[in-house]
Scaffold this motif. Structure first.
Motif, PDB file in Angstrom:
ATOM      1  N   ASN A 377       0.805  -1.221   0.000  1.00  0.00           N
ATOM      2  CA  ASN A 377       0.000   0.000   0.000  1.00  0.00           C
ATOM      3  C   ASN A 377       0.835   1.267   0.000  1.00  0.00           C
ATOM      4  O   ASN A 377       0.325   2.353   0.268  1.00  0.00           O
ATOM      5  N   GLY A 378       2.112   1.131  -0.232  1.00  0.00           N
ATOM      6  CA  GLY A 378       2.953   2.316  -0.430  1.00  0.00           C
ATOM      7  C   GLY A 378       3.348   3.063   0.823  1.00  0.00           C
ATOM      8  O   GLY A 378       3.643   4.250   0.761  1.00  0.00           O
TER       9      GLY A 378
ATOM     10  N   ARG B 264      -7.845   1.662  -1.550  1.00  0.00           N
ATOM     11  CA  ARG B 264      -6.607   1.532  -0.802  1.00  0.00           C
ATOM     12  C   ARG B 264      -5.501   2.475  -1.246  1.00  0.00           C
ATOM     13  O   ARG B 264      -4.433   2.475  -0.672  1.00  0.00           O
ATOM     14  N   LEU B 266      -2.900   5.313  -1.673  1.00  0.00           N
ATOM     15  CA  LEU B 266      -2.354   6.219  -0.681  1.00  0.00           C
ATOM     16  C   LEU B 266      -2.784   7.638  -1.016  1.00  0.00           C
ATOM     17  O   LEU B 266      -2.498   8.148  -2.085  1.00  0.00           O
ATOM     18  N   GLU B 272      -1.601   7.087   7.070  1.00  0.00           N
ATOM     19  CA  GLU B 272      -0.217   6.837   6.676  1.00  0.00           C
ATOM     20  C   GLU B 272       0.317   7.976   5.804  1.00  0.00           C
ATOM     21  O   GLU B 272       1.490   8.349   5.903  1.00  0.00           O
ATOM     22  N   MET B 276       3.590  10.140   6.834  1.00  0.00           N
ATOM     23  CA  MET B 276       4.762  10.253   5.959  1.00  0.00           C
ATOM     24  C   MET B 276       5.049  11.702   5.614  1.00  0.00           C
ATOM     25  O   MET B 276       6.196  12.150   5.622  1.00  0.00           O
ATOM     26  N   GLY B 283       7.952   6.777   0.038  1.00  0.00           N
ATOM     27  CA  GLY B 283       8.053   5.336  -0.228  1.00  0.00           C
ATOM     28  C   GLY B 283       7.789   4.462   0.974  1.00  0.00           C
ATOM     29  O   GLY B 283       7.076   3.470   0.869  1.00  0.00           O
TER      30      GLY B 283
END
Lengths: 379, 412
Positions: A377-378, B264, B266, B272, B276, B283
């Motif tokens: 999922n990166g 799903r 990103l 997430e 990030m 990545g």
């Protein structure tokens, strides 16, 4: 794409349930363990399962199977999981038949698949080399020699290794130990010269083996799939097996949970049924909720296998991670909520705890699959 | 009788023609339409969209046409939902009247009660609030003590409610009152409806830890309510009360679906993605523990979304227990709480701001996360606490026994 069983699946589920309860309850695994059966499973029972069509469920009709799809195997695996039935379903059907069907040449398929469907051939996948699931950490080598290859290395935790007629060996044909590229798959006969197989005794009393390959010569036709590109075939095969194992785990978790609930309604302490204690009720309700999520995940993943297939890798990791976690929880609670009797060998619940840990580790534990899910999922 | 495919085609055509373009964009928090006498529309298209949808009965697609509903069967309703999703249409009307009161009124109300209230609910003309909890009756809801005494053809109400969502903005209230003071606690309760403008009703907003005030204290001081406003059987209001709670749980369980778990890819708004971005990672998220926690959360969120979907499928086929609402409510709320805990970790101290003193201190989105994190703590308290949901699962679904002393104690 439905997450509710269709009529065919429901009928199959009922017949699998009846069959397992009548012929292969947990006492059968106990008998095999206590008699130190050298095969570790019942060949007679396997032939009955073959007669029910379980070996050929996912094999195409042109190769002697029934082409029922994975949705058929789903409900069968749940029932074998409920009863802890030792059988070649995982190694031969889920892993090897899938690999041959996905990556084999026409010749491989015609030689192997009809015999698997007919119950005449048992196979095993020789993959792991360490105590952890690391499908690209392959040191076992296959070097070109004349028209074929020579294999050298060692494999561990090879399910059904010692009863298999043929192995699929994952070997390195180029690159360094952790490279994705340079992995190839080979079909090797059990009586090939230089191959030695020794059964290992695992805590769950099920079959696994250590395999040594010392200058094992195979022909060029032993190569399954593309040279150096075996990781892709391997991953696709493993994902099918991970989803299949998740169904087996669902069955085991459901059975332990049902036994817990029965016990909470029978056992009296302090003059009341222990199921009336909130300290146990809330834990039971939590397990119930987690089991419902597990069921949805397994249904969804199987629907993807028989359907669009695009999302199989992520769903395989969702399923294996979730089921590993929840079966871990429920197998522990199975012992705890039964109290002292849960610690005795005489009582079946310990068999589920032992099987749980092995199947949790098989093809990647929860942490492995959370890591894989995040990467897919990166993040 | 048109076929389902004809229905799909005509629905699609109607939506193409009637759904304003701005109603096909993501909902803005300040443009949610709650309806009511004092409703104002920040975006005039919201008003248009509500009127058109209500005109078709599609704010309540499966309710009977007799009272202004859409009269659709389950299959047609599914098609309508799919077509609305296809164009990304906003919900035309968000209301407790639709999600809670309407379904029980249709089940237990008289023809006159339905004819009076249902059309106003589905057109968004009257905004409803829920008079359930009391200062002394939280989880033990049935111990409520707001009194209703018959005086001629009216009931006279005295007492207080608490945690009444948006009572200060609502027009009418559906309310649990005690009408028999001698009976066991579950047997003396009635379900009654009245106008919040009736003399003797007053409200006071409660300021929450998040700083917002979505709930009120509500006081009744000799409030006279026509006796015909009592719904169902006198003293049997608990049956209706429980039924309504099931509808409420189903509504609240939707909280757990907030992370768009099934899509799903990103995106920057995901947990997430924010983690990030805050760390300047590309990545791969550099904090391995947070990465594992987020993966665990997302896997559970996916599993929960599948379960909600499966539960709907099973309900449609009338398979499986319908008591899953407690499970979904509880799991959904816990997931939402986990999500906000992870968002705080994702943002570090940027997720801990209260207000921007300097212009750039905290972004609007960061401040929203902080406030929503605080607000999310209430998810497992409102609509029945987590502990109550687990009790319901243990008893109703798993059939575990009651503790004897709790059932034999008289009057409790």
């Amino acid at each position: 794409m439905s997450m509710v069983l269709n009529e065919d699946q429901s009928m199959l589920q009922q017949s699998a349930r009846d069959f397992c309860q009548a012929n292969a309850p947990v006492s059968e695994l106990r008998r095999i363990r206590d008699s130190q059966d050298p095969d570790g499973f019942s060949r007679e029972l396997w032939q009955q399962m073959v007669a029910l069509g379980w070996a050929g469920m996912t094999i195409p009709e042109q190769f002697g199977g029934f082409g029922f799809g994975y949705g058929g195997l789903e409900v069968v695996l749940e029932e074998t999981g409920r009863n802890l039935v030792p059988s070649p379903l995982v190694a031969t059907v889920l892993l090897c038949a899938t690999a041959v069907n996905l990556g084999g040449s026409q010749a491989h398929k015609s030689a192997l698949l009809p015999r698997i469907a007919a119950g005449e051939l048992l196979m095993a996948l020789a993959l792991e080399e360490t105590a952890f699931h690391q499908p690209t950490r392959i040191a076992c080598s296959a070097q070109r020699r004349e028209a074929g290859f020579v294999l050298n290395g060692q494999k561990t935790f090879v399910l059904d290794g010692h009863i298999a007629d043929k192995l699929i060996v994952v070997a390195r044909t180029s690159g360094a130990r952790d490279d994705r590229d340079g992995i190839s798959l080979f079909v090797v006969d059990r009586d090939a010269q230089g191959l030695s197989i020794s059964r290992s005794q695992m805590v769950d009393s099920r079959n696994a083996a250590n395999v040594r390959l010392h200058d094992v010569h195979v022909g060029a036709d032993a190569l399954l799939g593309e040279l150096d590109k075996g990781d892709e075939l391997l991953e696709r095969t493993l994902d099918v097996a991970r989803i299949g194992i998740a169904a087996e785990m669902l069955g085991s978790a459901q059975e332990v949970f049902d036994r817990i609930i029965d016990y909470l309604k029978q056992r009296e302490q302090f003059g009341v049924l222990i199921g009336a204690f909130q300290g146990l009720q809330h834990r039971a309700a939590t397990m119930y909720s987690e089991l419902e999520l597990c069921r949805s995940v397994v249904r969804r993943a199987f629907a993807e296998l028989d359907g669009a297939q695009e999302d199989v890798p992520a769903l395989a990791s969702v399923a294996k991670a979730k089921l590993s976690e929840v079966l871990g929880l429920i197998s522990n609670e199975g012992v705890q909520m039964h109290g002292g009797i849960g610690m005795t060998d005489e009582f079946d619940i310990g068999f589920y705890l032992k099987r749980a840990r092995v199947v949790q580790a098989l093809l990647g534990d929860a942490a492995f699959h959370r890591d894989r899910y995040a990467s897919l999922n990166g993040f | 009788m048109q076929s389902i495919e004809e229905f799909r085609a005509s629905t699609r055509a109607w939506l193409e023609e009637n759904c304003p373009p701005s109603m096909r964009t993501a909902m803005q928090e300040d443009e949610v339409v709650w309806g009511g006498r004092n409703s104002s529309f920040k975006n005039p298209d919201s008003k248009l969209w509500l009127e058109r949808m209500a005109g078709k009965g599609w704010t309540t697609p499966t309710w009977p046409q007799e009272y202004g509903g859409g009269g659709l069967n389950k299959e047609e309703n599914l098609v309508l939902l799919q077509e609305l999703q296809r164009i990304g249409a906003r919900q035309a009307l968000n209301s407790f009247g639709i999600s809670m009161l309407g379904p029980v009124l249709l089940e237990y109300g008289t023809h006159e009660q339905k004819a009076e209230h249902i059309p106003k609910i589905l057109r968004g003309e009257i905004r409803w609030c829920q008079g359930y909890s009391e200062p002394g009756s939280g989880s033990d809801l049935a111990s409520l003590s707001t009194k209703a005494v018959l005086d001629g053809d009216h009931y006279v109400l005295n007492g207080a409610k608490v945690w009444t969502s948006y009572a200060d903005k609502a027009d009418w209230i559906f309310c649990l009152v005690r009408t028999d003071f001698e009976a066991a606690k579950h047997s003396g309760i009635s379900f009654i409806l009245f106008d919040m403008q009736t003399q003797g009703v007053s409200t006071r907003p409660i300021r929450l830890i998040s700083g917002s005030s979505p709930f009120c204290e509500t006081f009744f001081d000799d409030v006279r309510v026509p006796a015909r406003n009592l719904v169902g059987t006198l003293n049997d209001g608990w049956t209706i009360a429980k039924r309504l709670l099931q509808h409420e749980r189903t509504m609240i369980s939707g909280f757990g679906l907030s992370d768009k778990a099934s899509g799903r890819s990103l995106d920057a708004s995901s947990v997430e993605g924010q983690a990030m971005q805050a760390r300047g990672d590309t990545g791969r998220l550099s904090d391995p523990v947070l990465r594992d926690d987020i993966a665990r959360y997302k896997i559970d969120a996916e599993a929960f979304a599948f379960t909600s979907q499966r539960s709907m499928e099973e309900a449609k086929l009338n398979k499986g227990p319908n008591a899953t609402s407690s499970m979904l409510k509880n799991y959904g709320c816990e997931l939402n709480k986990r999500r906000y805990e992870l968002l705080l970790q994702a943002l570090g101290t940027q997720g801990l701001g209260w207000a921007s003193v300097q212009h750039e201190d905290f972004s609007v989105e960061q401040l929203r996360v902080t406030r929503e994190w605080l607000r999310s703590k209430g998810n497992s308290i409102e609509g029945g606490t987590a502990e109550i949901q687990l009790n319901v699962i243990a008893k109703r679904v798993l059939g575990l026994p009651d503790m004897p002393m709790l059932t034999t104690k008289k009057g409790s």
